[in-house]
Design an enzyme around this catalytic site. Structure first.
Site, short mmCIF file in Angstrom:
data_model
loop_
_atom_site.label_atom_id
_atom_site.label_comp_id
_atom_site.label_asym_id
_atom_site.label_seq_id
_atom_site.Cartn_x
_atom_site.Cartn_y
_atom_site.Cartn_z
N TYR A 15 9.73 -22.17 32.21
CA TYR A 15 9.79 -21.46 33.49
C TYR A 15 10.32 -22.31 34.65
CZ TYR A 15 6.95 -18.11 30.96
OH TYR A 15 6.50 -17.21 30.03
N ASN A 71 8.69 -7.97 38.08
CA ASN A 71 8.57 -8.90 36.97
C ASN A 71 7.21 -8.57 36.35
OD1 ASN A 71 8.12 -10.98 35.18
ND2 ASN A 71 9.06 -12.53 36.48
N ASP A 95 4.77 4.51 32.83
CA ASP A 95 4.55 5.86 33.35
C ASP A 95 4.55 5.87 34.88
OD1 ASP A 95 4.41 6.89 30.79
OD2 ASP A 95 2.21 7.00 30.75
N HIS A 119 12.87 -11.14 34.67
CA HIS A 119 12.09 -12.12 33.91
C HIS A 119 12.70 -13.49 34.16
CE1 HIS A 119 9.72 -9.23 31.63
NE2 HIS A 119 10.82 -8.50 31.58
N SER A 168 12.31 -16.24 32.34
CA SER A 168 12.82 -16.77 31.07
C SER A 168 13.63 -15.69 30.36
CB SER A 168 11.66 -17.23 30.18
OG SER A 168 10.92 -16.12 29.71
N ARG A 185 8.03 -10.50 22.58
CA ARG A 185 8.53 -10.42 23.96
C ARG A 185 9.86 -9.67 24.05
NH1 ARG A 185 5.44 -14.09 26.97
NH2 ARG A 185 4.57 -15.78 25.72
#
Length: 153
Positions: free
Chosen positions: A26, A77, A90, A103, A105, A114
């Site tokens: 990250y 994110n 939803d 995101h 990464s 993921r």
């Protein structure tokens, strides 16, 4: 084109730990650094932003549900909730607002669980793997989507 717009930026679980959590994945930028960067970019784009983070799925859903009252677009994110939260999907679909998923990464170069994000089903676009810069790119894209700026082709 409109003169300005309001954008909500929502950050999911563990993003408050950016800068400390797995810096090899990250980076060293903190969520506070990203928020400052977003405010600077938003100012340049004539956008007003509100920036939120929670580790609680219900908080994220509440912010999304309330978004149409105040905001013209959602940048999110979802972190780990992207892969698990149909309820968040939803809520995003119900808003009828443009959504951009971010995101830090590259989720497609990581564990297979993921690779799927429910949030992507509600998103006009997805930015992943570009670190903190992904938020700035999302703001620029959102400004174009909602008509605050026009990008020359």
């Amino acid at each position: 084109m409109t003169s300005s717009a309001n954008i909500i930026i929502i950050n999911g679980p563990n993003l408050n730990m950016l800068g400390m959590r797995e810096p090899e994945i990250y980076g060293s930028v903190t969520l506070g650094d990203i928020e400052e960067q977003c405010h600077s970019v938003a100012h340049d784009l004539n956008l007003h932003i509100d920036f939120f983070q929670s580790n609680l799925e219900g908080d994220l859903i509440n912010w999304v549900q309330q978004a149409p009252e105040t905001y013209d677009g959602v940048i999110i994110n979802p972190a780990g909730y992207g892969a698990t939260s149909i309820a968040l999907l939803d809520a995003l679909l119900m808003t009828k607002l443009p959504v951009i998923e971010v995101h830090v990464s590259n989720i497609y170069r990581r564990e297979s669980f993921r690779h799927h994000s429910y949030v992507s089903l509600a998103s006009q676009g997805i930015i992943c793997g570009l670190g903190a810069q992904g938020y700035s790119l999302a703001l620029r894209a959102m400004a174009e989507i909602i008509g605050v700026i026009k990008v020359e082709e």
